[in-house]
Design a protein around this motif. Structure first.
Motif, mmCIF file in Angstrom:
data_model
loop_
_atom_site.group_PDB
_atom_site.id
_atom_site.type_symbol
_atom_site.label_atom_id
_atom_site.label_comp_id
_atom_site.label_asym_id
_atom_site.label_seq_id
_atom_site.Cartn_x
_atom_site.Cartn_y
_atom_site.Cartn_z
ATOM 1 N N SER A 157 52.138 35.615 12.724
ATOM 2 C CA SER A 157 51.288 36.542 12.353
ATOM 3 C C SER A 157 50.397 36.307 11.164
ATOM 4 O O SER A 157 49.249 36.203 11.004
ATOM 5 N N ASN A 205 47.910 33.818 11.152
ATOM 6 C CA ASN A 205 46.478 34.307 11.649
ATOM 7 C C ASN A 205 45.468 34.282 10.533
ATOM 8 O O ASN A 205 44.274 34.360 10.789
ATOM 9 N N GLY A 240 42.698 32.211 11.289
ATOM 10 C CA GLY A 240 41.780 32.910 12.208
ATOM 11 C C GLY A 240 40.767 33.613 11.411
ATOM 12 O O GLY A 240 39.303 33.627 11.556
#
Lengths: 661, 156
Positions: free
Chosen positions: A553, A556, A559
């Motif tokens: 997580s 991310n 991202g």
């Protein structure tokens, strides 16, 4: 604003009032009637009820529609006025006028038959003309042949006509033929690129021999079928016939043109048939017993009183209730005049699900800004704004086209604003022209700054704007979590990220402002980061899963980084517009010795260059501003995949029927 | 004679090579568009929009080339006296958009061609076809950006 709340409607009524109920609901135009197939499949319903339907009448209407459609297609070809072109619009008509026009239905139907007959005759005549033309073309080489074409022999002689390749010499050919058939005489009628057209006369007894020899030499006999008389006579006969046909066609075309001048009447008939066909088709969505019918569907909660009135008047039993929690309903958006155009961007992506928040109001803000920054030229903005304003004022557009045109009009305003912020008007045309033609350089000072001089400033601004955009998207997701009672999810998945990202920025960049900010940033980063690490794997069962989930997580962050960097395209596209216009402006002033020649060259280069630039960059801005919504923004919260609300209404093609109270 | 200006101009030339990619990409998309329009001539407007998408790389290349030429004073005005190192800086700055431009435009042309096929079957999905093709362009945009930042940092 936003997604309209729909209520579920179930209706039971008597078959005798069915037609009237459907007609009136159709005129209202905001009730969706669902297909009841699933009810029939359900045993407790299926045993009692059967599917309703008017297939035969639907088929009848479809047949008439094909006829009327064919007539309209034919008339369109001869319509002297302008057709709508790209921006096709429906003209408005009051329902009473519409009904009045259709009192003459049988006359109009007769006109349709007449038009179709005229067009059929026209096509038949054109066909005949084509056939004649081909025939005349075949006869042309024989125009000097003064023997009737059907004549193949006399009492004692045989007459053969045909072609030999143009490469053959007539003399050698004749010699070869006379060596087997001494009586043969060869006449050359004419010659073209490919072949000689010849006739050969010989005594009947020598025919077979002559024929065989000639075949070997490439002779190809020509047969004219049932044509009688000489070639020249036939040619003039067919040409005369074609001239006659020309006249007849002209007459028919005049008739069709005259008919097309009043084609509005036929268009209304077409629309009437569409409405009736749809109404009968809709009956197929109902289920029935001997005496009663049933249907259910959806209607906007705010407008249900009108529906209630119709159902009451017709003695129907009905129930209107709000959808159950989590039930998927059809989706329709309703927004104010400023947001409405930007529904186009949502529509182009797809239909939101009924659980979604309508993204259009947010798009209206960010799309507006992004598009303007990408195109960023005050003059282009003015052109875009004026062009769209003219289109939307002169044409009554509907649906997506209406939204798009209005959206570009608004984006034109944004483009003008950012153009002045960055000091661009047709790129740098003002300084260039003033220097080249007036000798003094006049500069259009940017209100803010010139991105070509300070690209880093705009880069940082673009990415910061992007972060705000992303945060808004995440905020919507948080709202959706809280709305659905998942407050912890909102904290873990959204607020920790807010803390983490804002903390990182303050930690790394805050030092420039004050060392304290950097420390606050570090704390925030740690809170957010540790929070994400601890909760990212909360759905996993065992401890390793939780750790890996948390790490994954946290990963991310890449991202988010790529999402934020994606907004750098705002800078790149803005630069593309302004630098390419500079290229053309400079090119335009580079040639010519005296001022007149220079001015002419400049104007030509200016027009071509800027037309090209505005097209390619407006397209680019449209695509990339959309992409930022679809990929970066929607990715944060949007579910999509809903079904569009499809009210039962009059889907006419040519006229828009305005219902009166 | 090899001097700084030579390398800078070579850089401009390399940047302009991005046009190769755009030409190929637009060509690929154009072939698909011809096929679709053969079936339905009304789709010209939609297909030409998709066909134009791979054209931007050529423009980015032109943009970079023009900016280099104008910064070194090659397009009128005084030629700047460049050192070899400065010339090589310009050359390096041109490489990202030159090369990424060529390859991304070809890839984008293929995506656009597939999008044109999509339009052939479902004309209402134009926006999606455009987005798929525009996804490729992201990398040309990034290359242009990095080229531009490098260029912008070169001190004369």
């Amino acid at each position: 604003m936003a997604i309209v709340r729909l209520n579920k409607l179930s209706v039971v009524g008597l078959n005798s009032s069915k037609e009237k109920v459907l007609s009136e609901l159709m005129a209202l135009g905001f009730v969706e009637i669902d297909n009841q197939e699933d009810k029939l499949a359900d045993e407790s319903w299926g045993a009692l009820l059967s599917k309703d339907g008017n297939e035969e009448r639907v088929a009848e209407f479809d047949t008439s529609l094909t006829e009327v459609g064919a007539a309209l297609d034919a008339l369109d070809k001869y319509y002297p006025g302008k057709t709508g072109g790209l921006f096709k619009t429906r003209s408005e008509i009051k329902s009473s006028d519409f009904n009045k026009a259709l009192e003459r239905k049988s006359e109009i139907t007769a006109r349709v038959e007449n038009v179709n007959e005229l067009y059929r005759r026209l096509l038949a005549l054109k066909n005949e003309q084509n056939k004649n033309d081909t025939f005349v073309l075949g006869l042309k080489p024989w125009v000097d042949y003064d023997v009737p074409l059907e004549m193949t022999e006399t009492v004692h002689t045989a007459i053969l006509i045909g072609t030999i390749p143009a490469s053959a010499q007539i003399e050698t050919f004749e010699k070869a033929v006379t060596s087997v058939a001494p009586s043969a005489i060869v006449y050359k009628i004419s010659t073209d690129n490919l072949q000689h057209y010849i006739s050969v006369v010989c005594i009947k007894t020598e025919r077979e021999g002559a024929m065989e020899e000639m075949r070997n030499l490439g002779f190809n006999p020509v047969v004219f079928g049932d044509v009688a008389g000489k070639a020249a006579e036939n040619i003039s006969k067919f040409e005369a016939r074609n001239a006659e046909i020309d006249n007849e066609i002209k007459g028919l075309e005049e008739n069709l043109t005259k008919e097309s001048e009043t084609k509005q009447e036929i268009e209304m008939l077409y629309d009437y048939l569409v409405v009736e066909r749809d109404k009968n088709k809709m009956v197929g969505n109902l289920i029935r017993t001997n005496d009663a019918f049933y249907f259910d569907g959806w209607l906007p909660a705010k407008r249900q009183d009108k529906v209630e009135k119709i159902l009451d008047e017709n003695g129907c039993y009905y129930e209107i209730k709000a959808p159950e929690k989590g039930e998927e309903t059809p989706v329709v958006m309703q927004n104010n005049a400023a947001v409405y155009p930007f529904e186009a961007i949502t529509n182009l992506y797809g239909v939101p699900s009924s659980a979604d928040i309508d993204p259009s109001p947010f798009i209206a803000v960010f799309y507006f800004i992004f598009f303007g920054m990408m195109l960023s030229d005050a003059a282009y903005g003015i052109i875009l704004f004026v062009a769209c304003l003219v289109i939307s004022r002169t044409k009554k557009l509907e649906g997506l086209m209406d939204k798009l045109i209005k959206m570009f009009m608004l984006c034109g305003i944004s483009t003008i604003f950012w153009g002045f912020m960055f000091g661009t008007f047709f790129g740098n045309v003002i300084p260039v022209v003033s220097e080249a033609f007036a000798g003094a350089r006049v500069v259009l000072e940017p209100w803010w700054f010139d991105p070509i001089e300070e690209p880093m400033k705009l880069l940082i601004f673009s990415v910061a704007l992007g972060l705000i955009h992303l945060f808004v998207g995440m905020g919507i997701k948080a709202y959706m979590y809280i709305r659905d009672g998942q407050i912890l999810d909102a904290i873990f998945d959204i607020f920790f990220w807010y803390a983490f990202i804002l903390g990182l920025i303050a930690w790394i960049g805050g030092g420039m402002i004050s060392p304290g900010l950097s420390k606050v940033g570090l704390v925030l980063t740690l809170i957010g980061g540790i929070g994400i690490l601890c909760t990212g794997g909360r759905e996993k069962k065992n401890i390793f899963g939780k750790i890996i989930g948390g790490l994954g997580s946290l990963y991310n962050i890449t991202g988010y980084l790529s999402d934020a960097l994606s907004y750098s395209r705002i800078l790149a596209l803005g630069l593309a517009t302004s630098v390419v216009s500079q290229v053309f402006n400079q090119l335009g002033t580079m040639f010519g010795d005296n001022i007149a020649v220079k001015a002419i060259i400049f104007i030509v280069v200016f027009i071509i260059g800027h037309v090209f630039n505005i097209f390619i960059n407006a397209l680019g801005s449209f695509v990339h501003a959309s992409r930022l919504q679809y990929v970066e923004f929607f990715g944060k919260f949007f579910e999509g995949g809903g079904t569009a609300f499809e009210p039962f209404d009059k889907k006419t093609k040519y006229v828009k029927i305005i219902e009166e109270e | 004679m090899v001097n700084g200006a030579f390398f800078a101009i070579l850089g401009a030339a390399i940047a302009a090579l991005a046009g190769i990619g755009s030409a190929i990409g637009i060509g690929i998309a154009g072939e698909a568009a011809n096929g679709v329009v053969a079936e339905d001539p009304k789709k010209f407007g939609q297909t030409v929009v998709l066909q134009a998408l791979p054209g931007t790389q050529g423009i980015y290349g032109l943009l970079m080339a023009f900016m280099i030429l104008s910064k070194i004073g090659f397009l009128g005005g005084e030629m700047v006296d460049l050192s070899i190192a400065q010339g090589l800086y310009f050359l390096a700055a041109a490489v990202p958009i030159g090369f990424v431009g060529i390859l991304s435009a070809i890839a984008q042309g293929k995506a656009a061609a597939a999008g044109i096929m999509l339009i052939g079957k479902k004309p209402s999905e134009l926006a999606k076809a455009m987005i798929y093709a525009a996804m490729v362009e992201t990398y040309a945009v990034l290359a242009l950006l990095i080229s531009f930042l490098m260029y912008n940092g070169i001190q004369l």
